[in-house]
Design a protein around this motif. Sequence first.
Motif, PDB file in Angstrom:
ATOM      1  N   ALA A   1       6.529   8.229  -6.681  1.00 28.27           N
ATOM      2  CA  ALA A   1       5.602   7.628  -7.647  1.00 28.27           C
ATOM      3  C   ALA A   1       4.634   6.668  -6.943  1.00 28.27           C
ATOM      4  CB  ALA A   1       6.379   6.904  -8.741  1.00 28.27           C
ATOM      5  N   ILE A   2       5.135   5.885  -6.019  1.00 29.50           N
ATOM      6  CA  ILE A   2       4.263   4.956  -5.292  1.00 29.50           C
ATOM      7  C   ILE A   2       3.276   5.723  -4.410  1.00 29.50           C
ATOM      8  CG2 ILE A   2       4.204   3.067  -3.616  1.00 29.50           C
ATOM      9  CD1 ILE A   2       7.039   2.295  -4.692  1.00 29.50           C
ATOM     10  N   ILE A   3       3.743   6.791  -3.767  1.00 33.20           N
ATOM     11  CA  ILE A   3       2.857   7.620  -2.942  1.00 33.20           C
ATOM     12  C   ILE A   3       1.778   8.262  -3.812  1.00 33.20           C
ATOM     13  CG2 ILE A   3       2.734   9.693  -1.493  1.00 33.20           C
ATOM     14  CD1 ILE A   3       5.629   8.905  -0.522  1.00 33.20           C
ATOM     15  N   ALA A   4       2.131   8.662  -5.028  1.00 33.47           N
ATOM     16  CA  ALA A   4       1.131   9.249  -5.938  1.00 33.47           C
ATOM     17  C   ALA A   4       0.037   8.229  -6.252  1.00 33.47           C
ATOM     18  CB  ALA A   4       1.799   9.735  -7.217  1.00 33.47           C
ATOM     19  N   ILE A   5       0.419   6.987  -6.452  1.00 34.17           N
ATOM     20  CA  ILE A   5      -0.577   5.932  -6.718  1.00 34.17           C
ATOM     21  C   ILE A   5      -1.473   5.750  -5.487  1.00 34.17           C
ATOM     22  CG2 ILE A   5      -0.877   3.461  -7.163  1.00 34.17           C
ATOM     23  CD1 ILE A   5       1.792   3.677  -8.818  1.00 34.17           C
ATOM     24  N   LEU A   6      -0.868   5.707  -4.305  1.00 32.90           N
ATOM     25  CA  LEU A   6      -1.654   5.622  -3.073  1.00 32.90           C
ATOM     26  C   LEU A   6      -2.641   6.784  -2.998  1.00 32.90           C
ATOM     27  CD1 LEU A   6      -2.199   4.601  -0.105  1.00 32.90           C
ATOM     28  CD2 LEU A   6      -0.419   6.228   0.581  1.00 32.90           C
TER      29      LEU A   6
END
Length: 187
Positions: free
Chosen positions: A90-95
């Motif tokens: 999820a954090i990588i998707a935001i990045l």
Amino acid sequence: MNKKTFYIISGFILFAALSRLLPHAYNFTPLGAIVLFGAAYFKNKKWALIVPIVALWISDLLLNNIMYSSYYEGFAWFTGGFLYIYGSIAIIAILGYYLLKKVTLGRVVGGAIGASVIFFVVSNFGVWIASPLYPLTTEGLLACYTAAIPFFHNTLGGNLVYSGVLFGAYEWMKVQYPSLQPVESQV
């Protein structure tokens, strides 16, 4: 985005996720690359998270219940520590959403490096929290991260290689088939 484009992008992601079933070095996987790829090309950003998570979950199901079944009692629906692994997704998707609004070589490389660092920090934090190997102290956390360093280069290598393949192949396809050019979606 038309349905054909949606299915092609989803197919790239699923194919890359299923490559985890092939023999590979520890952590040399497409995890970060498929999330970045989805974030770059799905115009409806909910799919940038849903499709990679479903693809990785399918590959986890196959890995855990076929290749690693001896480590589980019965059918394994989720990998141990999945909250931290999928949380890092999820954090990588935001990045990826913010970094890859425009796809360039530098942004893809930066995204692959960033995805590797995010996965390293979040997943190993989960190992520290859940594993009896490390005391829940600052020293234990540092020991956990230190023990994980030898695996980082494979995470980074996997994200760089798979990002190169996914982004390169899709950009080539967009040139060959202009109908794949993104437009706003109802999908």
